[in-house]
Enzyme design. Structure first.
Site, short mmCIF file in Angstrom:
data_model
loop_
_atom_site.label_atom_id
_atom_site.label_comp_id
_atom_site.label_asym_id
_atom_site.label_seq_id
_atom_site.Cartn_x
_atom_site.Cartn_y
_atom_site.Cartn_z
N LYS A 1 11.69 47.63 29.44
CA LYS A 1 11.69 46.79 30.64
C LYS A 1 10.53 47.17 31.58
CE LYS A 1 14.99 44.99 28.52
NZ LYS A 1 16.41 44.96 28.67
C1 LIG Z 1 17.68 44.75 27.88
C2 LIG Z 1 18.66 43.75 28.24
C3 LIG Z 1 20.00 44.09 28.48
C4 LIG Z 1 20.54 45.48 28.26
O1 LIG Z 1 19.91 46.44 29.04
P1 LIG Z 1 20.23 47.99 28.78
O2 LIG Z 1 19.73 48.68 30.01
O3 LIG Z 1 19.45 48.38 27.56
O4 LIG Z 1 21.68 48.13 28.58
C5 LIG Z 1 20.86 43.10 28.90
N1 LIG Z 1 20.45 41.84 29.06
C6 LIG Z 1 19.17 41.47 28.82
C7 LIG Z 1 18.76 40.06 29.04
C8 LIG Z 1 18.24 42.41 28.38
O5 LIG Z 1 16.99 42.03 28.13
#
Ligand SMILES: *Cc1c(COP(=O)(O)O)cnc(C)c1O
Length: 376
Positions: free
Chosen positions: A182
């Site tokens: 992210k």
């Molecule tokens: C990455 C992601 C998640 C999960 O995030 P984590 O921090 O890895 O649990 C949930 N929803 C979306 C749209 C994502 O891209």
């Protein structure tokens, strides 16, 4: 020879230093750094409260649970999303109902939401796809009409804006991710923002075993405090080691987002010259952080999506398939009652390209030239 990954977190000396300082301080679990990170994050997005968790997945679970959703309730979500979006609804024994997307933005198609509403519908969970904000005003209008809660899956949307205001600052519960894929990272980690003091207090208990008092409150108190457990909770606590990293990462956000937008702009320009490729369009209401950059390969292209990905990999360029379609996964067989043609088309024909702040212009030219070589 190039060897270009799909992404690379942007970390430096400052993160190393602050992590060492936390270790020296002796308080490595949840404590003052988490509190400071929450304050800074809330300020950044323009929300009253922020509550840190271990991931966006646990943030979504907490958000749905404290909103009172449970057995028999339906939550409208896009199927085009990471599987955690729907899983978090299922954790609460509620039912995800999948709605189709708008092919231009890949965000939930506002026109399709009303068709998915039943007497059991309690919430809408828009996902800001790859960081591009969903049309929050139109979604809010439907939510008001049917008395539904809006919970934003903002995993990818740190720093993105809807109508000039950051995601997280629109009055809904919004959940963010600090996974290394992210915009900024704490290794693993998540954050929930809200303007509601009662929701914030319930979220803090939820992530801390349902306990009435936090570790830090008890630590600084000059009298004994015997805790109580008013509700069922989980251990979803972020640590001070992670929060110290997060505080440094927040400082890097302006640079990270500037670089991502610059690189995405070059992709837009170069790849729109290839007739078999469709590049993302950004609606005028949105400021896009480009957490990911996707292209759609049109049917007329000389190679299919998977062939394109293998040919790029042979050239040392890592790509990923576009966003998954949750309803097509074995676990979710039997869940969707609606037809989702756009979701199915987009998930099969899209590719994510490398995009991170330190991607050099030589590397990016190599990527765009390789795409032209394969496709033209
Ligand atoms: C990455 C992601 C998640 C999960 O995030 P984590 O921090 O890895 O649990 C949930 N929803 C979306 C749209 C994502 O891209």
């Amino acid at each position: 020879m190039f060897n270009i990954p799909i992404t690379k977190p942007y970390l430096g000396e400052e993160e190393k230093q602050v992590v060492s300082q936390v270790i020296e301080s002796g308080w490595v679990s949840q404590g003052p750094k988490v509190a400071e990170f929450e304050e800074r994050f809330a300020e950044y997005v323009g929300a009253r409260y922020a509550v840190a968790t271990t991931s966006c997945t646990t943030a979504l679970h907490a958000a749905i649970a404290v909103s009172g959703l449970g057995p028999g309730d339906e939550v409208i979500v896009p199927s085009l999303s990471f599987i955690a979006t729907a899983n978090s609804v299922v954790y609460c024994n509620a039912m995800p109902v999948f709605a189709d997307i708008d092919p231009e933005t890949c965000n939930i198609d506002v026109e399709k939401i009303e068709g998915a509403i039943t007497k059991k519908t309690k919430a809408i969970m828009p996902v800001h796809q790859m960081g591009l904000p969903a049309d929050l005003d139109s979604i809010q209008k439907i939510a008001n009409k049917y008395n539904l809660i809006v919970i934003e899956d903002a995993a990818c949307a740190i720093g993105s804006e809807y109508k000039g205001k950051k995601i997280g600052g629109h009055g809904n519960i919004a959940c963010f991710s600090f996974h290394p894929r992210k915009i900024i990272t704490t290794g693993e980690g998540g954050m929930i923002t809200t303007d509601d003091p009662d929701i914030a207090a319930r979220l803090r208990r939820f992530r801390h075993h349902g306990m009435s008092v936090s570790d830090i409150e008890r630590h600084v108190a000059n009298k004994i405090i015997i805790e109580t457990y008013p509700d069922l909770g989980y251990n979803y606590r972020m640590t001070d080691i992670q929060a110290a990293m997060g505080l440094e990462q927040v400082k890097r956000l302006p640079f990270i987002i500037k670089m991502r937008r610059q690189i995405a702009g070059i992709y837009d320009e170069e790849l729109s010259k290839i007739p078999y490729v469709r590049v993302p369009q950004v609606p005028t209401y949105a400021f896009h952080n480009y957490q990911s950059y996707w292209i759609e390969l049109l049917e007329s292209a000389p190679v299919d999506r998977n062939m394109l990905m293998s040919k790029l990999l042979e050239k040392g360029i890592a790509t990923r398939r576009g966003i998954m379609a949750i309803h097509m996964e074995p676990y979710y067989k039997g869940y969707s009652k609606l037809s989702l043609p756009t979701t199915e088309k987009i998930t099969m024909n899209t590719v994510l390209l490398p995009l991170y702040p330190t991607l050099s212009s030589e590397e990016q030219s190599y990527i765009t030239n390789s795409l032209k070589e394969i496709l033209l």
